[in-house]
Design a protein around this motif. Structure first.
Motif, PDB file in Angstrom:
ATOM      1  N   MET A   1       0.841  -1.192   0.000  1.00 57.89           N
ATOM      2  CA  MET A   1       0.000   0.000   0.000  1.00 57.89           C
ATOM      3  C   MET A   1       0.879   1.245   0.000  1.00 57.89           C
ATOM      4  N   SER A   2       0.513   2.173  -0.820  1.00 61.12           N
ATOM      5  CA  SER A   2       1.339   3.386  -0.901  1.00 61.12           C
ATOM      6  C   SER A   2       0.591   4.566  -0.298  1.00 61.12           C
ATOM      7  N   LYS A   3       1.302   5.624  -0.155  1.00 63.24           N
ATOM      8  CA  LYS A   3       0.741   6.832   0.433  1.00 63.24           C
ATOM      9  C   LYS A   3       0.219   7.722  -0.701  1.00 63.24           C
ATOM     10  N   TYR A   4      -0.840   8.466  -0.395  1.00 60.16           N
ATOM     11  CA  TYR A   4      -1.351   9.420  -1.378  1.00 60.16           C
ATOM     12  C   TYR A   4      -0.319  10.520  -1.578  1.00 60.16           C
ATOM     13  N   ASP A   5       0.217  10.611  -2.775  1.00 60.00           N
ATOM     14  CA  ASP A   5       1.323  11.534  -3.035  1.00 60.00           C
ATOM     15  C   ASP A   5       0.985  12.418  -4.233  1.00 60.00           C
ATOM     16  N   PRO A   6       0.250  13.503  -3.980  1.00 61.03           N
ATOM     17  CA  PRO A   6      -0.215  14.333  -5.093  1.00 61.03           C
ATOM     18  C   PRO A   6       0.931  14.873  -5.948  1.00 61.03           C
ATOM     19  N   ALA A   7       2.042  15.210  -5.325  1.00 58.03           N
ATOM     20  CA  ALA A   7       3.132  15.820  -6.093  1.00 58.03           C
ATOM     21  C   ALA A   7       3.544  14.901  -7.241  1.00 58.03           C
ATOM     22  N   ARG A   8       3.590  13.603  -6.954  1.00 60.93           N
ATOM     23  CA  ARG A   8       4.013  12.649  -7.962  1.00 60.93           C
ATOM     24  C   ARG A   8       2.951  12.497  -9.052  1.00 60.93           C
ATOM     25  N   ILE A   9       1.726  12.238  -8.647  1.00 59.21           N
ATOM     26  CA  ILE A   9       0.730  11.911  -9.669  1.00 59.21           C
ATOM     27  C   ILE A   9       0.252  13.122 -10.450  1.00 59.21           C
ATOM     28  N   GLU A  10       0.230  14.295  -9.820  1.00 55.91           N
ATOM     29  CA  GLU A  10      -0.331  15.442 -10.524  1.00 55.91           C
ATOM     30  C   GLU A  10       0.546  15.890 -11.685  1.00 55.91           C
ATOM     31  N   ALA A  11       1.837  15.973 -11.426  1.00 54.64           N
ATOM     32  CA  ALA A  11       2.748  16.393 -12.504  1.00 54.64           C
ATOM     33  C   ALA A  11       2.677  15.404 -13.655  1.00 54.64           C
ATOM     34  N   LYS A  12       2.613  14.127 -13.292  1.00 57.04           N
ATOM     35  CA  LYS A  12       2.585  13.082 -14.311  1.00 57.04           C
ATOM     36  C   LYS A  12       1.383  13.213 -15.235  1.00 57.04           C
ATOM     37  N   TRP A  13       0.205  13.368 -14.648  1.00 58.83           N
ATOM     38  CA  TRP A  13      -0.998  13.418 -15.486  1.00 58.83           C
ATOM     39  C   TRP A  13      -1.120  14.724 -16.252  1.00 58.83           C
ATOM     40  N   GLN A  14      -0.680  15.810 -15.610  1.00 61.30           N
ATOM     41  CA  GLN A  14      -0.737  17.085 -16.328  1.00 61.30           C
ATOM     42  C   GLN A  14       0.091  17.017 -17.606  1.00 61.30           C
ATOM     43  N   LYS A  15       1.235  16.359 -17.498  1.00 59.01           N
ATOM     44  CA  LYS A  15       2.112  16.224 -18.657  1.00 59.01           C
ATOM     45  C   LYS A  15       1.433  15.362 -19.729  1.00 59.01           C
ATOM     46  N   LYS A  16       0.857  14.271 -19.301  1.00 57.29           N
ATOM     47  CA  LYS A  16       0.201  13.378 -20.262  1.00 57.29           C
ATOM     48  C   LYS A  16      -0.962  14.066 -20.959  1.00 57.29           C
ATOM     49  N   TRP A  17      -1.748  14.795 -20.171  1.00 59.62           N
ATOM     50  CA  TRP A  17      -2.911  15.471 -20.762  1.00 59.62           C
ATOM     51  C   TRP A  17      -2.463  16.475 -21.817  1.00 59.62           C
ATOM     52  N   LEU A  18      -1.447  17.243 -21.472  1.00 65.36           N
ATOM     53  CA  LEU A  18      -0.971  18.288 -22.376  1.00 65.36           C
ATOM     54  C   LEU A  18      -0.403  17.658 -23.645  1.00 65.36           C
ATOM     55  N   GLU A  19       0.474  16.681 -23.458  1.00 58.22           N
ATOM     56  CA  GLU A  19       1.125  16.056 -24.611  1.00 58.22           C
ATOM     57  C   GLU A  19       0.143  15.276 -25.466  1.00 58.22           C
ATOM     58  N   GLY A  20      -0.827  14.671 -24.808  1.00 61.44           N
ATOM     59  CA  GLY A  20      -1.803  13.892 -25.563  1.00 61.44           C
ATOM     60  C   GLY A  20      -2.879  14.734 -26.237  1.00 61.44           C
ATOM     61  N   GLY A  21      -2.853  16.023 -25.984  1.00 63.97           N
ATOM     62  CA  GLY A  21      -3.873  16.901 -26.569  1.00 63.97           C
ATOM     63  C   GLY A  21      -5.283  16.459 -26.203  1.00 63.97           C
ATOM     64  N   ILE A  22      -5.422  15.938 -24.995  1.00 68.59           N
ATOM     65  CA  ILE A  22      -6.681  15.341 -24.560  1.00 68.59           C
ATOM     66  C   ILE A  22      -7.840  16.328 -24.587  1.00 68.59           C
ATOM     67  N   PHE A  23      -7.536  17.582 -24.305  1.00 65.67           N
ATOM     68  CA  PHE A  23      -8.629  18.550 -24.131  1.00 65.67           C
ATOM     69  C   PHE A  23      -8.820  19.457 -25.336  1.00 65.67           C
ATOM     70  N   ARG A  24      -8.183  19.091 -26.425  1.00 70.65           N
ATOM     71  CA  ARG A  24      -8.337  19.882 -27.636  1.00 70.65           C
ATOM     72  C   ARG A  24      -9.792  19.820 -28.093  1.00 70.65           C
ATOM     73  N   ALA A  25     -10.361  20.976 -28.403  1.00 71.77           N
ATOM     74  CA  ALA A  25     -11.737  21.013 -28.910  1.00 71.77           C
ATOM     75  C   ALA A  25     -11.690  20.756 -30.408  1.00 71.77           C
ATOM     76  N   ASP A  26     -12.388  19.713 -30.815  1.00 69.84           N
ATOM     77  CA  ASP A  26     -12.302  19.268 -32.206  1.00 69.84           C
ATOM     78  C   ASP A  26     -13.351  19.982 -33.066  1.00 69.84           C
ATOM     79  N   ASP A  27     -12.867  20.766 -34.025  1.00 63.88           N
ATOM     80  CA  ASP A  27     -13.780  21.497 -34.914  1.00 63.88           C
ATOM     81  C   ASP A  27     -14.662  20.541 -35.721  1.00 63.88           C
ATOM     82  N   GLY A  28     -14.129  19.343 -35.968  1.00 64.19           N
ATOM     83  CA  GLY A  28     -14.839  18.439 -36.864  1.00 64.19           C
ATOM     84  C   GLY A  28     -15.656  17.357 -36.162  1.00 64.19           C
ATOM     85  N   SER A  29     -15.663  17.395 -34.826  1.00 61.51           N
ATOM     86  CA  SER A  29     -16.361  16.336 -34.097  1.00 61.51           C
ATOM     87  C   SER A  29     -17.857  16.314 -34.404  1.00 61.51           C
TER      88      SER A  29
END
Length: 798
Positions: A1-29
């Motif tokens: 069992m690990s400890k809740y460690d926001p510093a680790r997980i938050e930076a990780k996901w923010q990077k993934k979201w940005l790089e993955g263009g997850i929140f890009r609004a698609d003009d053609g959707s």
RNA sequence: GCUGGGGUGGCGAAAUGGCAAACGCACCGGCUUUAGGAGCCGGCGCCGAAAGGCUUGCGGGUUCAAGUCCCGCCCCCAGCACCA
């Protein structure tokens, strides 16, 4: 069992979201669009404070939720980067405003990103970039060509500190909204936008919007429509007559004197007739030195001077009545002159009492009355006419029309709204794209020459003239029409012009050919949800609505109201309960908190503080509760995502419905409490069920996206939760089989009992009557009546 | 003055006319720990030993039932402020 460690997980996901263009609004959707907007910030040197993330988090929760509900969400961020504070700060520290703005924006972007907001960063805009202000200038020229931008000499609000003109809306209690200096009135030639041309439509359009009623009301009050009539009071032995505006033509027979504003032009013309000119001139002089603030302070006591020997003729009674000047009559509203009816107007009444002028009642609330009572206050209500000749007995409303006809008055609609002054004598703004040619007059810069670039200067300090006026390279230009020597307009546009159209640009932010592509505008606009501070109820919203209506009329937009739904974010106050400000030293910056607790905890706490629209003082202690909650989620979730499969518990079904509804209604505090209650429930269960955990994680995702996403991936999922559908709630399952029935005797609770949810009325009543406590309370009395409320309670009346 | 929004525990608050105070903070007690600004369990509106009674700014009313609806008053916050 690990400890809740926001510093680790938050930076990780923010990077993934940005790089993955997850929140890009698609003009053609093909998904239905949803456009969310929040007030783009003014990037000050101080960086963001706690108030910013409150509105941002709410929008982000809503945006993530809407994506889960299958919408293609347009949600992005930009910078309202022109403006005085940046310029003043730059001068203070000896840098260029451009440099300072760039630094501030970088700092804001960094801070905002720490919060893990799901912006489409590809659409970021900056009003101070030439790519943007080019279209601000284009818009100004469009307005000019339609006669909606014009130059006029006018009394303007001048801020001596900032050395610039301010719009009426930027003057708060006679002081500069920005620096607090006392405003002077000056006569200057200025650029104005003719917003008054849209007064009626701005009024009518506000009605059907999904806005808070109070905000609509404020817009209406600001526009200030009143319907009345214009009519002339001839002056005895003088060719001119005094034109007045009144909404109470029914009281005309009670007009016992006329009042002109001190600055009324007729006063000068009447000089030869005025017996006490010295006294009158003295009053005018005094009034002209009064600032707005002094006038307001003096408002309690009316002042004025009679124009002796000048007599006006009441067009209804043909009686000669005195003429006065007084500063309670405003030169800038109506005709600058009024007919005074002391019996039926509080101000006129007060004035008449003070100066011993006659009070003549002409409207009676109760009719007929043998003798109208001596008034000890003005009667401002309606009723039937008395002392009004052939109109006696007529109803007020009817009389307005009849008297208008009788004295040949013209019906007139009057507005308080005034045209929008947009000239600023400062540097850090969009240059006004106009050229002053000695031969051709005012010539707009040809569209192909836009943008008119804001040049770098040696000295940005205003020295009695706009800084740009001191730059020959900028000012000297050839006239586009005659090619002769001409001068550029040295002024810049009010930043409210920049922000009056930014929401349109987000639909198509990189377009270099047009302000926006019509197809893309059709795709995304109008804004479905706007979250904005309650302080912007008038200015920005009114200007935006005006510009939208204009672009609609020009064929650029299919709609003419920009913001379909509106929500106000309540302020976060300093710990002292005062508005956060640098001078009070009570500003809380989120950086340290995010570092200490993580963005998810901070987000949750901001949403849990209370109703979203309410203001709350910053109280740092409560944040620990959110940290505890998320730690428990983590601890339980780690285990539960790996648990065996099963069915969602009834409590989960119930929560799904509640949380979703609460997000839609912006009731984030109760949504979070629902999640807390659910976690308490699930933790207490014998053993975790995987589906319960997954539903819980999905519900938590909009609020605490990093933690939820981390647990989701621990559970073996590789996709982004943003792409997962919101869990479905089966209402049949949401209703538990067991309910608690409440037993009342005469409305007082006397007992409760567990019962089957399907229990019938008779059965429930019998259960209640059998309850020992109920029997004790009845004390042998016969029940008169037994009321059963399905699945809730039984009330026995005895 | 006018307009709008409010007044519920020590605090932030919750409550389609149906068990007022959910959820959380703070506080109190216990367990655990080398330690605690950690964790877990319990308590926590007021009066009362208890049974029970009382309680949503104040006063009335409607209703089987009122924090919620209606009338009057007091107070707080915000906006506007001589707009005829």
């Amino acid at each position: 069992m690990s400890k809740y460690d926001p510093a680790r997980i938050e930076a990780k996901w923010q990077k993934k979201w940005l790089e993955g263009g997850i929140f890009r609004a698609d003009d053609g959707s093909r998904k239905p669009k949803y456009y969310q907007l929040e007030t783009f910030p003014y990037p000050s040197a101080a960086g963001i404070h706690m108030g910013h993330p409150k509105g941002y988090t709410a929008e982000d929760i809503h945006a993530r939720y809407m994506r889960m509900r299958g919408r293609e969400v347009l949600y992005t961020m930009g910078w309202d980067a022109f403006g005085l504070p940046t310029e003043n700060y730059a001068i203070k520290i000896g840098k260029s405003p451009k440099e300072v703005a760039a630094e501030n924006i970088d700092n804001f972007r960094r801070q905002v990103r720490l919060l893990g907001l799901s912006y489409d960063w590809d659409r970021e805009i900056n009003t101070s970039s030439p790519e943007y202000y080019r279209w601000t200038q284009w818009l100004f020229i469009k307005l000019y060509k339609k006669g909606l931008a014009y130059r006029a000499k006018a009394r303007v609000n001048w801020c001596p500190q900032d050395q610039t003109v301010l719009a009426n809306e930027q003057v708060i209690e006679g002081k500069c909204e920005r620096c607090g200096a006392l405003i002077e009135e000056r006569e200057m030639e200025q650029w104005f936008l003719r917003i008054t041309a849209y007064a009626e439509r701005l009024l009518a359009g506000a009605k059907g919007l999904g806005w808070p009623a109070a905000t609509v009301k404020r817009q209406e009050d600001w526009i200030g429509k009143s319907e009345g009539a214009l009519l002339g009071f001839p002056i005895a032995d003088f060719p001119e007559s005094i034109e007045v505006f009144t909404t109470r033509l029914d009281t005309l027979f009670g007009a016992t004197y006329v009042v002109l504003a001190p600055e009324h032009p007729l006063v000068g013309q009447l000089k030869p007739k005025i017996a006490n000119w010295k006294e009158v001139a003295g009053y005018i002089e005094e009034a002209s030195h009064k600032t707005e603030l002094m006038r307001q302070e003096a408002a309690k006591e009316k002042t004025g001077v009679e124009l002796k020997e000048v007599r006006a003729v009441n067009p209804a009674t043909k009686e000669e009545i005195p003429v006065w000047i007084a500063d309670y009559v405003l030169g800038s509203y109506g005709t600058g002159a009024i007919m005074a009816v002391p019996a039926h107007d509080e101000r006129d009444f007060e004035f008449a009492k003070k100066f011993g002028l006659p009070v003549k009642q002409v409207v009676c609330g109760r009719y007929p009355e043998p003798v109208c009572p001596v008034l000890d206050a003005a009667y401002v209500g309606t009723g039937r006419l008395v002392g009004s000749g052939k109109f006696d007995g007529m109803d007020s409303e009817e009389a307005k029309k009849a008297i208008a006809e009788f004295v040949r008055g013209t019906m007139k609609t009057q507005y308080k709204l005034r045209d929008w002054s947009v000239s600023r004598q400062r540097y850090w703004g969009a240059p006004i794209p106009m050229i002053h040619c000695p031969k051709c007059g005012i010539v707009p810069v040809p569209e192909k020459d836009l943008p008119v670039l804001l040049p770098e200067l040696e000295n940005y300090r205003p020295r009695g003239m706009p800084p740009l006026a001191g730059s020959p390279e900028f000012i000297d230009v050839k006239c586009p029409e005659c090619a002769g020597a001409a001068r550029r307009d040295p002024e810049t546009l009010d930043t409210f012009v920049d922000s009056s159209w930014y929401y349109l640009r987000y639909a198509d932010p990189r377009n270099e050919e047009a302000i926006f592509d019509k197809e893309k505008a059709r795709r995304w606009l109008p804004v479905d949800l706007y979250v904005i501070g309650a302080e912007h109820t008038v200015l920005h919203l009114l200007y935006s609505r005006f510009i939208t209506k204009f672009l609609h009329d020009e064929g650029y937009l299919a709609f003419d109201e920009p913001f379909t739904n509106l929500r106000h974010v309540g302020l976060i106050l300093g710990a002292d309960g005062q508005k956060m400000s640098k001078s009070k030293g009570n500003v809380v910056n989120p950086d340290g908190l995010v570092k200490e607790f993580g963005a998810d905890v901070v987000r949750l706490y901001l949403m849990f503080m209370g109703p979203f629209e309410d203001a709350h003082p910053w109280e740092p202690k409560g944040i620990l509760g959110m940290e505890r909650f998320l730690s428990r989620v983590w601890k339980w979730g780690e285990r539960a995502v790996a648990a065996p499969s099963g069915e969602n518990a009834p409590a989960v079904h119930k929560a799904i419905k509640k949380v979703g509804g609460d997000i839609e209604r912006f009731k984030f505090n109760t949504a979070i409490s629902t999640l807390m209650i659910l976690l308490n429930d699930l933790e207490a269960g014998d053993r975790p069920v995987r589906e319960d955990a997954e539903s819980f994680i999905k519900m938590l995702y909009p609020f605490a996206p990093h933690l939820a996403q981390e647990l989701w991936s621990l559970g073996g999922h590789e996709n982004c939760l943003d792409r997962e559908p919101w869990p479905s709630s089966d209402s049949a399952l949401a209703n538990a089989e067991k309910i608690t029935l409440v037993f009342q005797v005469n409305g007082k609770v006397r007992g409760t009992a567990e019962a089957d949810a399907a229990i019938g009325g008779d059965e429930a009543k019998a259960l209640a009557l059998g309850d020992p406590k109920v029997r004790a309370a009845l004390a042998g009395k016969e029940p008169q009546k037994v009321i059963y409320v399905e699945k809730k309670l039984v009330n026995i009346v005895a």
